[in-house]
Design an enzyme around this catalytic site. Structure first.
Site, PDB file in Angstrom:
ATOM      1  N   GLU A 142       0.850  -1.195   0.000  1.00 18.44           N
ATOM      2  CA  GLU A 142       0.000   0.000   0.000  1.00 18.44           C
ATOM      3  C   GLU A 142       0.884   1.244   0.000  1.00 18.44           C
ATOM      4  O   GLU A 142       2.011   1.218   0.528  1.00 18.44           O
ATOM      5  CB  GLU A 142      -0.892  -0.023   1.262  1.00 18.44           C
ATOM      6  N   ASN A 175      -6.648   1.486   2.731  1.00 16.03           N
ATOM      7  CA  ASN A 175      -7.372   2.736   2.970  1.00 16.03           C
ATOM      8  C   ASN A 175      -6.976   3.823   1.967  1.00 16.03           C
ATOM      9  O   ASN A 175      -7.769   4.708   1.643  1.00 16.03           O
ATOM     10  CB  ASN A 175      -7.107   3.235   4.401  1.00 16.03           C
ATOM     11  N   ASN A 188     -12.199  -0.507  -1.026  1.00 13.67           N
ATOM     12  CA  ASN A 188     -11.572  -1.145   0.137  1.00 13.67           C
ATOM     13  C   ASN A 188     -12.342  -0.799   1.406  1.00 13.67           C
ATOM     14  O   ASN A 188     -12.607   0.380   1.669  1.00 13.67           O
ATOM     15  CB  ASN A 188     -10.129  -0.637   0.283  1.00 13.67           C
ATOM     16  N   GLU A 189     -12.698  -1.831   2.170  1.00  8.46           N
ATOM     17  CA  GLU A 189     -13.304  -1.657   3.511  1.00  8.46           C
ATOM     18  C   GLU A 189     -14.349  -0.542   3.531  1.00  8.46           C
ATOM     19  O   GLU A 189     -14.324   0.329   4.410  1.00  8.46           O
ATOM     20  CB  GLU A 189     -12.215  -1.391   4.557  1.00  8.46           C
ATOM     21  N   GLU A 246      -6.578  -9.299   3.236  1.00  7.63           N
ATOM     22  CA  GLU A 246      -5.736  -8.693   4.285  1.00  7.63           C
ATOM     23  C   GLU A 246      -5.796  -9.596   5.503  1.00  7.63           C
ATOM     24  O   GLU A 246      -6.868  -9.768   6.101  1.00  7.63           O
ATOM     25  CB  GLU A 246      -6.220  -7.288   4.675  1.00  7.63           C
ATOM     26  N   GLN A 251       1.331  -6.689   5.365  1.00  9.33           N
ATOM     27  CA  GLN A 251       1.656  -6.366   4.002  1.00  9.33           C
ATOM     28  C   GLN A 251       2.996  -7.019   3.650  1.00  9.33           C
ATOM     29  O   GLN A 251       3.416  -7.908   4.385  1.00  9.33           O
ATOM     30  CB  GLN A 251       1.686  -4.849   3.842  1.00  9.33           C
TER      31      GLN A 251
HETATM   32  O1  AHR Z   1      -3.095  -2.888   6.095  1.00 12.53           O
HETATM   33  C1  AHR Z   1      -3.309  -1.719   6.825  1.00 12.53           C
HETATM   34  C2  AHR Z   1      -4.746  -1.214   6.712  1.00 12.53           C
HETATM   35  O2  AHR Z   1      -5.605  -2.101   7.372  1.00 12.53           O
HETATM   36  C3  AHR Z   1      -5.321  -1.126   5.319  1.00 12.53           C
HETATM   37  O3  AHR Z   1      -5.016   0.076   4.701  1.00 12.53           O
HETATM   38  C4  AHR Z   1      -6.793  -1.215   5.566  1.00 12.53           C
HETATM   39  O4  AHR Z   1      -7.482  -1.777   4.473  1.00 12.53           O
HETATM   40  C5  AHR Z   1      -6.898  -2.030   6.833  1.00 12.53           C
HETATM   41  O5  AHR Z   1      -7.743  -1.442   7.741  1.00 12.53           O
END
Ligand code: AHR
Length: 503
Positions: free
Chosen positions: A27, A72, A172-173, A292, A352
């Site tokens: 990210e 995010n 995302n989310e 994730e 990640q």
């Molecule tokens: O991986 C860190 C964050 O965790 C990501 O940006 C988000 O999708 C999740 O809340």
């Protein structure tokens, strides 16, 4: 009783393993990109600024797919800022992590990096601050050969051939109130469905991932899945899952059992998908993209106050968990759980890959090094290919704060017919006792031990650093195989990879 028994049979197939279950994630966050994979001027950087020391570790992991650019970050993503001549790219305030985004690294650089890392690209479109037109423009830029404004712009930027990105996340989310452009399930479901329909008109070969809940503790879980899928089901191929685990109470027995929670989460999402399938009288079965997952608690995301007071900087060192030995055992248990659901979990991303809650760390200007969690991830990715077999396992059990009847031994078995190899992955969760294991491999002939790799340490809190690798694999000589029967010892608190050649 400190003994466990197992039967492994090639007829007890869960499913072919989709190699993308060993995916990862990068990210635009902290030092994942800048001083992570990209650091012009670093002694190992190539002409593109890609750190070769990091690239070599990524290649060692054989990562099959990498999700990019967020996270995010995606909810404010302006992909156009990161393409074209570097000197013309704007610096922007990046709101998700309160940083300065220079855009010196963008989607074309990531496509180049993926080729060098021998990995596929999993892209995301912004459904937070943007919508259908921007998603279509991005897809046209990436995948359309030429002859249109967006595809010709890519050609002008030096990329004659389309990137042909196959896998796309629809935001995302979006259930999370922290998300820029947070939506209700109905708002997201409608937008995602219409975006998906239009994207598949441009490129019907793509696969789309609908946003599931941000984690299983969200108050809207699993209604979010049910409502959003009632809109997106016919147009998407996957639903996403996200979950992070931690040992905040310093209760190791409980922490080591957290993969039971992952197992329950997966089962609930499968049930919800199948409920919508039944409601729609659909013939299609939706798969899961657990895109994730990891341990994340040593470094928390900044609180709202900390965030508000942080100066705007480029690539601040945030979310840099330094993983210990017990975290590696948990990552092993989580990988085993994903393999046990290989029939429905077809993609998963360890979140990640570099610096940010990651198996690979870098010192800016200095070395790249391996965290403890690097090793279970490496072993599963390299040896856990082929078919996931369902082992019939009898293990002693224990109770802890959040779970009852936790098997001390957690195990998954893979059979790679092409390579003629069976691999037994096993964690012994007992913090005090070794457990002997008898395994009957009755359907295989000519079973021979290749190696028994272990990860063990007397100190559950031992960590690695650039100066010292305290947690690294070693070999056990406890395993004996005779006439298709295996006897071994799984030492207390250990990760085990028993590789067998078979006929
Ligand atoms: O991986 C860190 C964050 O965790 C990501 O940006 C988000 O999708 C999740 O809340």
């Amino acid at each position: 009783m400190n003994h466990a028994k197992m039967i492994v049979d090639k007829d007890f197939k869960i499913s072919q393993i989709d190699k993308r279950v060993y995916g990862s994630f990068i990210e635009h966050l902290g030092r994942a990109v800048y001083t992570g994979i990209y650091e012009p001027g670093h002694p190992t950087a190539d002409k593109n600024g890609f750190r070769q020391d990091v690239l070599n570790l990524v290649k060692e992991l054989q990562v099959p797919i990498v999700r990019y650019p967020g996270g995010n970050f995606v909810s404010g993503y302006q992909w156009e800022d990161g393409v074209g001549p570097r000197e013309k790219r704007p610096a922007r305030l990046e709101l998700a992590w309160r940083t300065l985004e220079t855009n010196q690294f963008g989607l074309n650089e990531f496509a180049d990096w993926c080729k060098l890392a021998n990995t596929d690209y999993m892209m995301a479109v912004n459904l937070g601050t943007r919508g259908i037109p921007e998603a279509l423009a991005l897809l046209e830029y990436c995948n359309h050969p030429s002859g249109t404004a967006w595809s010709d712009l890519r050609v002008k930027h030096g990329y004659q051939a389309p990137h042909n990105i196959r896998t796309w996340c629809l935001g995302n989310e979006m259930d999370g109130p922290w998300q820029i452009g947070h939506k209700t399930a109905t708002e997201y479901g409608r937008l995602a469905a219409e975006t998906a329909k239009a994207m598949k008109m441009i490129d019907p070969t793509i696969e789309l991932v609908s946003c599931g809940s941000s984690n299983s503790k969200m108050p809207t879980f699993p209604d979010w899945e049910s409502e959003t899928l009632s809109h997106t089901y016919d147009y998407v191929d996957f639903i996403s899952m996200h979950q992070y685990y931690g040992n905040r109470d310093n209760d190791s027995a409980n922490f080591l059992a957290c993969s039971l929670e992952m197992d329950a989460f997966i089962k609930t999402v499968i049930s919800t998908c199948d409920y919508i399938k039944a409601k729609k009288r659909s013939n299609k079965t939706l798969n899961l993209s657990f895109d994730e997952w990891n341990v994340w608690f040593h470094s928390n995301a900044d609180s709202d106050d900390q965030m508000a007071n942080r100066p705007w900087t480029v690539a601040p060192p945030i979310l840099e968990d330094n993983y210990n030995f017990e975290d590696a055992l948990v990552v092993g248990c989580l990988l085993i759980t994903l393999l046990k659901h290989a029939d429905r979990v077809k993609m998963a991303c360890l979140a990640q890959l570099v610096n940010v809650i990651a198996p690979i760390m870098t010192d800016a200007g200095g070395k790249a090094w391996k965290q403890t969690i690097f090793y279970p991830y490496l072993h599963a990715s390299v040896y856990g290919r082929g078919v996931s077999l369902q082992p019939i396992l009898e293990s002693p059990k224990y109770d802890c704060k959040s779970f009852t009847d936790v098997p001390y031994i957690e195990s998954a078995v893979t059979y790679n017919e092409e390579a003629g190899e069976v691999t037994i992955f096993a964690v012994n969760r007992s913090l005090t006792d070794g457990i002997s294991l008898s395994c009957d491999l009755r359907s295989f002939s000519d079973v021979k031990l290749i190696e028994h790799i272990t990860l063990e340490n007397d100190d559950l809190k031992a960590v690695n650093s650039s100066a010292c690798e305290k947690v690294a694999p070693s070999h056990s000589n406890a395993t004996k195989v005779d006439d298709g029967k295996l006897e071994t010892m799984l030492n207390k608190a250990s990760w085990n990879v028993i590789r067998l050649s078979v006929k």
